[in-house]
Design a protein around this motif. Structure first.
Motif, PDB file in Angstrom:
ATOM      1  N   ARG A  82       7.229  79.551  -4.431  1.00 45.18           N
ATOM      2  CA  ARG A  82       7.606  78.735  -3.279  1.00 45.18           C
ATOM      3  C   ARG A  82       7.932  79.596  -2.065  1.00 45.18           C
ATOM      4  O   ARG A  82       7.635  79.225  -0.924  1.00 45.18           O
ATOM      5  N   GLN A  83       8.538  80.746  -2.291  1.00 46.98           N
ATOM      6  CA  GLN A  83       8.787  81.644  -1.170  1.00 46.98           C
ATOM      7  C   GLN A  83       7.471  82.167  -0.596  1.00 46.98           C
ATOM      8  O   GLN A  83       7.325  82.295   0.628  1.00 46.98           O
ATOM      9  N   GLN A 118      13.623  72.866   1.604  1.00 47.92           N
ATOM     10  CA  GLN A 118      12.626  71.980   1.007  1.00 47.92           C
ATOM     11  C   GLN A 118      13.199  71.238  -0.194  1.00 47.92           C
ATOM     12  O   GLN A 118      12.941  70.049  -0.387  1.00 47.92           O
ATOM     13  N   GLN A 155       6.032  79.476   1.588  1.00 45.81           N
ATOM     14  CA  GLN A 155       6.723  79.402   2.870  1.00 45.81           C
ATOM     15  C   GLN A 155       6.265  80.511   3.800  1.00 45.81           C
ATOM     16  O   GLN A 155       6.057  80.292   5.002  1.00 45.81           O
ATOM     17  N   LEU A 198       7.927  84.964   9.273  1.00 44.30           N
ATOM     18  CA  LEU A 198       9.348  84.832   8.979  1.00 44.30           C
ATOM     19  C   LEU A 198       9.899  86.105   8.339  1.00 44.30           C
ATOM     20  O   LEU A 198       9.220  86.734   7.510  1.00 44.30           O
ATOM     21  N   MET A 207      14.483  78.797   3.282  1.00 45.93           N
ATOM     22  CA  MET A 207      13.447  77.812   3.544  1.00 45.93           C
ATOM     23  C   MET A 207      13.139  77.005   2.280  1.00 45.93           C
ATOM     24  O   MET A 207      12.906  75.793   2.350  1.00 45.93           O
ATOM     25  N   VAL A 208      13.151  77.657   1.134  1.00 45.05           N
ATOM     26  CA  VAL A 208      12.938  76.943  -0.132  1.00 45.05           C
ATOM     27  C   VAL A 208      14.100  75.984  -0.389  1.00 45.05           C
ATOM     28  O   VAL A 208      13.901  74.844  -0.823  1.00 45.05           O
ATOM     29  N   ALA A 254       2.807  79.513   4.990  1.00 52.21           N
ATOM     30  CA  ALA A 254       2.848  78.380   5.919  1.00 52.21           C
ATOM     31  C   ALA A 254       3.308  78.807   7.306  1.00 52.21           C
ATOM     32  O   ALA A 254       2.956  78.171   8.307  1.00 52.21           O
ATOM     33  N   HIS A 255       4.092  79.871   7.360  1.00 46.13           N
ATOM     34  CA  HIS A 255       4.586  80.369   8.646  1.00 46.13           C
ATOM     35  C   HIS A 255       3.862  81.652   9.062  1.00 46.13           C
ATOM     36  O   HIS A 255       4.373  82.441   9.858  1.00 46.13           O
ATOM     37  N   LEU A 300      13.270  83.443   3.596  1.00 48.50           N
ATOM     38  CA  LEU A 300      12.416  82.657   2.702  1.00 48.50           C
ATOM     39  C   LEU A 300      13.208  81.876   1.646  1.00 48.50           C
ATOM     40  O   LEU A 300      12.903  80.705   1.401  1.00 48.50           O
TER      41      LEU A 300
END
Length: 255
Positions: A146-147, A170, A150, A158, A166-167, A153-154, A163
């Motif tokens: 998931r990190q 979510q 992220q 980032l 950000m998880v 996606a960025h 990170l």
């Protein structure tokens, strides 16, 4: 839980008929996805609609009077200030179930900013965090994956230290969707339809996971929507294909 199914066209998948809660995923800027959601909402005739795009306060403004026209509802919700795509794509979903109660599952911005300073369980509430399974740490492999998503996606713009946060954000959004959907079912008796991005609808780590943790007896179905033959990432109870959207290079915004 129903066996996975695959759907090539727009008719409502049979597994969704009779389900307590149905997640309808989307790419937020894809008109084809929203048109299909409106079609399926009309077929399901839900007692409640839960929107990722609305906070609880915004949902309370979706009164019968406000829902009469696109313009009045758009203004009542303060949609233009929220940063979501064109409301013209979303309004048909509201009109597809004109009697449905509207619920908001969006996490307020102050709570999102609070993840930088507080544990996500404190923001969500300790009791509910335990009820929905938000208090359990992710398996290492999932946390790492998931990190990485992220970061991708960025556009790798980032800092690495952000990170994990950000998880957590979510996960907070996933659990908030699950809590709103469960409240909507308890208060209306269902069926409930949840309108959300594909990432939150996925059954391997999205909102359905938290919902099933809170109430395993519920019949929960999640449908993801792909583009131009490309399935959405993750696991779903079913997927459908849709037209693609030309987004250019999303990383241009980071350059």
């Amino acid at each position: 839980m129903a066996a996975p199914f695959a759907v090539a066209q727009t008719p409502l998948p049979g597994a969704a008929q009779g389900a307590d809660i149905v997640f309808l995923g989307e790419q937020h800027d894809n008109p084809d996805h929203h048109a299909r959601q409106a079609e399926w909402v009309a077929a399901l005739a839900p007692k409640a609609l839960v929107f990722e795009m609305l906070t609880t306060d915004q949902a309370a403004r979706a009164t019968d009077d406000a829902r009469q026209t696109q313009g009045t509802l758009q203004a009542a919700l303060g949609w233009d200030a929220a940063g979501w795509p064109d409301f013209a794509m979303y309004y048909p979903i509201f009109t597809a179930a004109p009697e449905a109660a509207i619920y908001g599952a969006g996490v307020p911005r102050d709570d999102i900013r609070g993840v930088m300073e507080h544990d996500v369980t404190a923001i969500f509430g300790a009791a509910d965090a335990a009820r929905f399974g938000l208090d359990a740490p992710l398996p290492l492999a999932q946390q790492t994956a998931r990190q990485a998503l992220q970061a991708q996606a960025h556009c790798d713009a980032l800092p690495q230290m952000l990170l994990p946060m950000m998880v957590s954000v979510q996960r907070l959004r996933d659990a908030s969707l699950a809590r709103a959907a469960l409240a909507a079912f308890a208060e209306t008796g269902g069926p409930v339809v949840v309108i959300t991005g594909n990432g939150h609808a996925r059954t391997d780590w999205g909102a359905p996971v938290y919902l099933r943790h809170a109430d395993p007896a519920l019949d929960v179905i999640a449908i993801g929507q792909g583009e131009a033959g490309q399935d959405p990432a993750g696991a779903f109870d079913g997927t459908v294909d849709g037209a693609a959207v030309d987004r250019g290079d999303p990383c241009d915004a980071f350059n």
